[in-house]
Design an enzyme around this catalytic site. Structure first.
Site, PDB file in Angstrom:
ATOM      1  N   ASP A 285      46.517  45.955  45.894  1.00 14.51           N
ATOM      2  CA  ASP A 285      47.452  45.773  46.662  1.00 14.51           C
ATOM      3  C   ASP A 285      48.119  44.322  45.579  1.00 14.51           C
ATOM      4  O   ASP A 285      47.685  43.528  45.183  1.00 14.51           O
ATOM      5  CB  ASP A 285      46.454  44.884  47.968  1.00 14.51           C
ATOM      6  N   ARG A 287      50.616  43.195  46.921  1.00 11.66           N
ATOM      7  CA  ARG A 287      51.902  42.248  47.849  1.00 11.66           C
ATOM      8  C   ARG A 287      51.042  40.603  47.578  1.00 11.66           C
ATOM      9  O   ARG A 287      49.850  40.193  47.565  1.00 11.66           O
ATOM     10  CB  ARG A 287      51.272  43.007  49.161  1.00 11.66           C
TER      11      ARG A 287
END
Length: 353
Positions: A285, A287
């Site tokens: 991930d 983000r």
């Protein structure tokens, strides 16, 4: 805009256009060229009679059998010595795991130490990610390029402290006519949006962090649950009386649209969404939850109720100073085409489904 941000933006643009970029860190310097954009002419000009090596992330290197070499020592950037048989086509296959089935017999590879250029190498791979490219680069230690940027400037560019609220306007939407939209901007980055629905200031607001998903939100993809979750969240926030939906331009868990489509191709080959990202050379991930936290703070919110199945979002916001008073589940979009995707979210990334 600071000179650091301008320097990073120019370097991102140059790399995205297929030009070489010089990344410096004190006395250390490397020149890099995106492998996926290189052609015989640009590579020959870049090498100038020499021979460029290949720079990869530790995630991609592990899938190429380098896990017991430098990648295992905690290196985030791995340098592969480019032997004569590692030509441009082979380098592309090394960079792009979608080609793994078509070119299965790659290697053996020999990694080499980066030495004083390690920080510059990490920053160069981060630059490729910001450019929406595969984090795989031709590299020449001490090489020259028309565009130059320091590792420090790239690292500062990735910070979210420069986020600015640039515009607000009334935006009646189907689920609630009393809705306001607010736009935020990072220097050189995409615009991120906040929908303030109903009266979010009158209570502890219900908040949804939604990462953009063109295929799901706009095209109705059945491979994920994103579009259904978006609309279910809007209805839930409206029904609660007041809340916020943050629409974050972090496609494909932050790897960008093109790389997300590459991940889709890998899923078609049998890899789950986690391994697809890792094979591409990214983190599971990519983000940045500090972005969402700073947007909430700028809007005047410090305590929220969070609509999510992902405990990492709760932890990420709380680490950035946003108190999550309550986590509410969001059930939407389950179907035959995304059953494996949802199972992976549950079993490998800790989603509470």
């Amino acid at each position: 805009m600071t000179s650091a941000a301008q320097s990073a933006e120019r370097a991102i643009d140059a790399l995205r256009r297929g030009y070489a970029v010089r990344v410096t860190d004190g006395e250390a310097a490397i020149a890099v060229l995106a492998i996926e954009l290189a052609d015989p002419e640009s590579l020959a000009a870049f090498e100038g009679g020499g021979r460029a090596n290949v720079l990869l992330t530790d995630k991609r290197a592990a899938f190429l059998g380098l896990g017991n070499q430098l990648a295992a020592a905690g290196m985030q950037a791995v340098l592969i010595e480019r032997t004569p048989w590692l030509d441009l086509d082979t380098a592309r296959a090394v960079a792009d795991p979608v080609l793994d089935l078509a070119t299965p017999l790659k290697g053996p590879f020999r990694s080499a130490p980066l030495g004083s250029a390690e920080r510059a190498a990490r920053a160069a791979l981060s630059l490729a990610k910001h450019a929406g490219l595969l984090p795989a680069l031709f590299v020449i230690e001490g090489g020259a390029a028309d565009d130059a940027v320091s590792a420090a400037d790239i690292e500062h560019f990735a910070e979210t402290g420069a986020l600015k609220l640039v515009s607000r306007a009334r935006l009646p939407i189907k689920v609630h006519e009393k809705t306001e939209i607010a736009a935020f901007r990072l220097p050189g980055g995409p615009e991120h949006l906040a929908l303030l629905i109903g009266d979010p200031y009158g209570t502890t607001p219900l908040v949804r962090l939604h990462s953009s998903c063109l295929t799901g939100d706009l095209l109705g993809s059945l491979k994920c649950d994103c579009g259904d979750q978006l609309h279910a969240a809007l209805h839930a926030i409206a029904a609660s009386g007041g809340g916020i939906l943050l629409y974050l331009q972090q496609e494909g868990r932050g790897i960008g649209l093109i790389n997300k489509l590459r991940a889709y191709a890998l899923q078609d080959q049998g890899f789950d969404t986690v391994d697809a990202n890792l094979r591409l050379g990214f983190e599971i991930d990519e983000r940045e939850f500090a972005l969402a936290a700073n947007m909430l703070k700028a809007l005047g919110f410090g305590t929220i109720r969070l609509l999510t199945n992902n405990p990492a979002k709760v932890a990420g916001l709380e680490a950035e100073g946003i108190a999550v008073a309550e986590r509410l589940p969001l059930k939407a979009g389950e179907g035959a085409h995304n059953e494996a995707y949802l199972r992976t979210k549950r079993d490998r990334t800790g989603h509470m489904l």
